[in-house]
Motif scaffolding. Structure first.
Motif, PDB file in Angstrom:
ATOM      1  N   ASP A 189      14.957 -31.715   0.435  1.00 22.37           N
ATOM      2  CA  ASP A 189      14.802 -30.314   0.866  1.00 22.37           C
ATOM      3  C   ASP A 189      14.405 -29.431  -0.315  1.00 22.37           C
ATOM      4  O   ASP A 189      13.550 -28.543  -0.187  1.00 22.37           O
ATOM      5  CB  ASP A 189      16.113 -29.770   1.460  1.00 22.37           C
ATOM      6  CG  ASP A 189      16.495 -30.411   2.776  1.00 22.37           C
ATOM      7  OD1 ASP A 189      15.602 -30.899   3.491  1.00 22.37           O
ATOM      8  OD2 ASP A 189      17.702 -30.420   3.080  1.00 22.37           O
ATOM      9  N   MET A 235      10.712 -30.078  -1.279  1.00 27.36           N
ATOM     10  CA  MET A 235       9.766 -29.466  -0.343  1.00 27.36           C
ATOM     11  C   MET A 235       9.753 -27.948  -0.491  1.00 27.36           C
ATOM     12  O   MET A 235       8.701 -27.316  -0.377  1.00 27.36           O
ATOM     13  CB  MET A 235      10.083 -29.883   1.092  1.00 27.36           C
ATOM     14  CG  MET A 235       9.919 -31.394   1.331  1.00 27.36           C
ATOM     15  SD  MET A 235       8.400 -32.124   0.634  1.00 27.36           S
ATOM     16  CE  MET A 235       7.153 -31.234   1.524  1.00 27.36           C
ATOM     17  N   ALA A 236      10.894 -27.347  -0.786  1.00 23.25           N
ATOM     18  CA  ALA A 236      10.945 -25.898  -1.005  1.00 23.25           C
ATOM     19  C   ALA A 236      10.167 -25.512  -2.260  1.00 23.25           C
ATOM     20  O   ALA A 236       9.474 -24.484  -2.277  1.00 23.25           O
ATOM     21  CB  ALA A 236      12.395 -25.421  -1.096  1.00 23.25           C
ATOM     22  N   LEU A 252       7.579 -27.178  -3.517  1.00 21.28           N
ATOM     23  CA  LEU A 252       6.157 -27.340  -3.194  1.00 21.28           C
ATOM     24  C   LEU A 252       5.658 -26.207  -2.303  1.00 21.28           C
ATOM     25  O   LEU A 252       4.576 -25.652  -2.531  1.00 21.28           O
ATOM     26  CB  LEU A 252       5.918 -28.701  -2.538  1.00 21.28           C
ATOM     27  CG  LEU A 252       6.187 -29.911  -3.437  1.00 21.28           C
ATOM     28  CD1 LEU A 252       6.078 -31.208  -2.638  1.00 21.28           C
ATOM     29  CD2 LEU A 252       5.258 -29.944  -4.638  1.00 21.28           C
ATOM     30  N   ASP A 253       6.447 -25.847  -1.287  1.00 21.69           N
ATOM     31  CA  ASP A 253       6.052 -24.756  -0.388  1.00 21.69           C
ATOM     32  C   ASP A 253       5.953 -23.433  -1.134  1.00 21.69           C
ATOM     33  O   ASP A 253       5.027 -22.646  -0.912  1.00 21.69           O
ATOM     34  CB  ASP A 253       7.041 -24.617   0.771  1.00 21.69           C
ATOM     35  CG  ASP A 253       6.893 -25.733   1.795  1.00 21.69           C
ATOM     36  OD1 ASP A 253       5.856 -26.421   1.808  1.00 21.69           O
ATOM     37  OD2 ASP A 253       7.849 -25.921   2.579  1.00 21.69           O
ATOM     38  N   ARG A 254       6.897 -23.184  -2.017  1.00 19.34           N
ATOM     39  CA  ARG A 254       6.881 -21.926  -2.780  1.00 19.34           C
ATOM     40  C   ARG A 254       5.650 -21.845  -3.665  1.00 19.34           C
ATOM     41  O   ARG A 254       4.990 -20.812  -3.752  1.00 19.34           O
ATOM     42  CB  ARG A 254       8.146 -21.816  -3.628  1.00 19.34           C
ATOM     43  CG  ARG A 254       8.247 -20.511  -4.399  1.00 19.34           C
ATOM     44  CD  ARG A 254       9.617 -20.428  -5.034  1.00 19.34           C
ATOM     45  NE  ARG A 254       9.817 -19.163  -5.687  1.00 19.34           N
ATOM     46  CZ  ARG A 254      10.235 -19.050  -6.937  1.00 19.34           C
ATOM     47  NH1 ARG A 254      10.507 -20.121  -7.647  1.00 19.34           N
ATOM     48  NH2 ARG A 254      10.416 -17.863  -7.466  1.00 19.34           N
ATOM     49  N   ARG A 255       5.300 -22.946  -4.288  1.00 14.66           N
ATOM     50  CA  ARG A 255       4.110 -22.982  -5.138  1.00 14.66           C
ATOM     51  C   ARG A 255       2.856 -22.762  -4.288  1.00 14.66           C
ATOM     52  O   ARG A 255       1.966 -22.011  -4.664  1.00 14.66           O
ATOM     53  CB  ARG A 255       4.052 -24.315  -5.878  1.00 14.66           C
ATOM     54  CG  ARG A 255       3.052 -24.359  -7.018  1.00 14.66           C
ATOM     55  CD  ARG A 255       1.693 -24.644  -6.528  1.00 14.66           C
ATOM     56  NE  ARG A 255       0.719 -24.729  -7.608  1.00 14.66           N
ATOM     57  CZ  ARG A 255      -0.499 -25.145  -7.395  1.00 14.66           C
ATOM     58  NH1 ARG A 255      -0.880 -25.496  -6.202  1.00 14.66           N
ATOM     59  NH2 ARG A 255      -1.357 -25.194  -8.376  1.00 14.66           N
ATOM     60  N   ASP A 256       2.786 -23.398  -3.128  1.00 16.90           N
ATOM     61  CA  ASP A 256       1.628 -23.206  -2.249  1.00 16.90           C
ATOM     62  C   ASP A 256       1.515 -21.764  -1.791  1.00 16.90           C
ATOM     63  O   ASP A 256       0.422 -21.211  -1.730  1.00 16.90           O
ATOM     64  CB  ASP A 256       1.720 -24.121  -1.029  1.00 16.90           C
ATOM     65  CG  ASP A 256       1.338 -25.556  -1.355  1.00 16.90           C
ATOM     66  OD1 ASP A 256       0.857 -25.822  -2.475  1.00 16.90           O
ATOM     67  OD2 ASP A 256       1.528 -26.419  -0.478  1.00 16.90           O
ATOM     68  N   ASP A 257       2.647 -21.165  -1.449  1.00 19.27           N
ATOM     69  CA  ASP A 257       2.639 -19.756  -1.031  1.00 19.27           C
ATOM     70  C   ASP A 257       2.115 -18.870  -2.146  1.00 19.27           C
ATOM     71  O   ASP A 257       1.308 -17.976  -1.903  1.00 19.27           O
ATOM     72  CB  ASP A 257       4.041 -19.291  -0.629  1.00 19.27           C
ATOM     73  CG  ASP A 257       4.456 -19.801   0.737  1.00 19.27           C
ATOM     74  OD1 ASP A 257       3.572 -20.182   1.530  1.00 19.27           O
ATOM     75  OD2 ASP A 257       5.666 -19.821   1.013  1.00 19.27           O
ATOM     76  N   ARG A 315      -2.013 -19.705  -0.320  1.00 19.40           N
ATOM     77  CA  ARG A 315      -1.915 -18.810   0.828  1.00 19.40           C
ATOM     78  C   ARG A 315      -2.047 -17.350   0.413  1.00 19.40           C
ATOM     79  O   ARG A 315      -2.687 -16.566   1.088  1.00 19.40           O
ATOM     80  CB  ARG A 315      -0.600 -19.045   1.557  1.00 19.40           C
ATOM     81  CG  ARG A 315      -0.541 -20.428   2.186  1.00 19.40           C
ATOM     82  CD  ARG A 315       0.798 -20.701   2.855  1.00 19.40           C
ATOM     83  NE  ARG A 315       0.921 -22.128   3.100  1.00 19.40           N
ATOM     84  CZ  ARG A 315       2.032 -22.801   3.028  1.00 19.40           C
ATOM     85  NH1 ARG A 315       3.156 -22.188   2.722  1.00 19.40           N
ATOM     86  NH2 ARG A 315       2.065 -24.092   3.258  1.00 19.40           N
ATOM     87  N   TYR A 359       3.558 -34.625   2.736  1.00 18.37           N
ATOM     88  CA  TYR A 359       3.066 -33.369   2.186  1.00 18.37           C
ATOM     89  C   TYR A 359       1.743 -33.581   1.459  1.00 18.37           C
ATOM     90  O   TYR A 359       0.777 -32.850   1.683  1.00 18.37           O
ATOM     91  CB  TYR A 359       4.106 -32.770   1.224  1.00 18.37           C
ATOM     92  CG  TYR A 359       3.572 -31.642   0.382  1.00 18.37           C
ATOM     93  CD1 TYR A 359       3.573 -30.340   0.863  1.00 18.37           C
ATOM     94  CD2 TYR A 359       3.043 -31.878  -0.880  1.00 18.37           C
ATOM     95  CE1 TYR A 359       3.059 -29.298   0.093  1.00 18.37           C
ATOM     96  CE2 TYR A 359       2.536 -30.847  -1.655  1.00 18.37           C
ATOM     97  CZ  TYR A 359       2.543 -29.565  -1.159  1.00 18.37           C
ATOM     98  OH  TYR A 359       2.022 -28.544  -1.917  1.00 18.37           O
ATOM     99  N   ARG A 386      -1.867 -32.292   2.379  1.00 17.96           N
ATOM    100  CA  ARG A 386      -2.464 -31.361   1.415  1.00 17.96           C
ATOM    101  C   ARG A 386      -3.858 -31.818   1.004  1.00 17.96           C
ATOM    102  O   ARG A 386      -4.803 -31.028   0.968  1.00 17.96           O
ATOM    103  CB  ARG A 386      -1.564 -31.250   0.185  1.00 17.96           C
ATOM    104  CG  ARG A 386      -2.067 -30.259  -0.852  1.00 17.96           C
ATOM    105  CD  ARG A 386      -1.063 -30.139  -1.999  1.00 17.96           C
ATOM    106  NE  ARG A 386      -1.419 -29.053  -2.885  1.00 17.96           N
ATOM    107  CZ  ARG A 386      -2.259 -29.177  -3.897  1.00 17.96           C
ATOM    108  NH1 ARG A 386      -2.836 -30.337  -4.154  1.00 17.96           N
ATOM    109  NH2 ARG A 386      -2.536 -28.134  -4.662  1.00 17.96           N
TER     110      ARG A 386
END
Length: 193
Positions: free
Chosen positions: A58, A61-62, A64-69, A73, A123, A127
């Motif tokens: 978890d 993934m958080a 990775l998601d934060r970096r993508d945001d 994005r 992921y 990606r």
């Protein structure tokens, strides 16, 4: 008002954990990093960290998601078209020269995640597929506009550009004198009519 203070403190704690985890994963990879070590670096107990992120997967993934945001994005990458999208990739390489930890994280994790059982496997599969699709679309738009050199196949060019970016990042990690952005810009310029 007290709930807001708790909420802000919780958000601050989450941000600290994510920043610390990014650095730890970049240094040691996913497998070489323990949640207890991240908690210690944050000045938290192990249970306190688990309150925010129940599992190591978890937490990964958080991160990775934060970096993508923050990167893709927020920049509106998916809305870019043609040459603007390719130029954004060159810009990303230029910004990455100031973010060694992020580059190390992605280089390390993308290699680790080739194993189907790795928590970030799906992921990275998604990606890369999304990135190749976006870059392929940009090349297709350039070809339709007559701006792509003859003989360049958009789908192949997309795979090559993504591979070039990844390879340049690894080379740069080993030798920081390599200019990733200039190499990418030269490659793109050679493909444009």
């Amino acid at each position: 008002m007290a709930d807001r203070g708790l909420s802000e403190r919780g958000a601050g704690t989450r941000a600290l954990i994510l920043d610390t985890a990014l650095a730890a994963f970049a240094e040691s990879g996913y497998r070489g990093t323990s949640v207890r070590d991240i908690a210690t670096r944050c000045g938290l107990t192990h249970p306190a960290l688990l309150y925010h992120f129940p599992t190591k997967a978890d937490l990964l993934m958080a991160v990775l998601d934060r970096r993508d945001d923050a990167e893709g994005r927020a920049a509106g990458f998916d809305e870019l078209r043609g040459r603007a999208l390719l130029d954004e990739l060159v810009g990303t390489a230029r910004r990455n020269a100031d973010r060694r930890g992020v580059v190390e994280l992605y280089a390390t994790l993308s290699a680790e995640a080739t194993e189907a059982g790795h928590p970030a496997h799906a992921y990275f599969v998604e990606r890369y597929a999304r990135l190749r699709g976006s870059v392929g679309r940009a090349y297709t738009e350039l070809a339709r506009a007559g701006e792509l050199r003859p003989g360049i196949v958009p789908e192949t060019a997309a795979r090559q550009l993504v591979a070039l970016m990844d390879g340049l990042q690894v080379q740069w990690l080993l030798d920081p004198s390599i200019d990733m952005a200039d190499a990418l810009a030269a490659h793109v310029a050679a493909q444009i009519a």
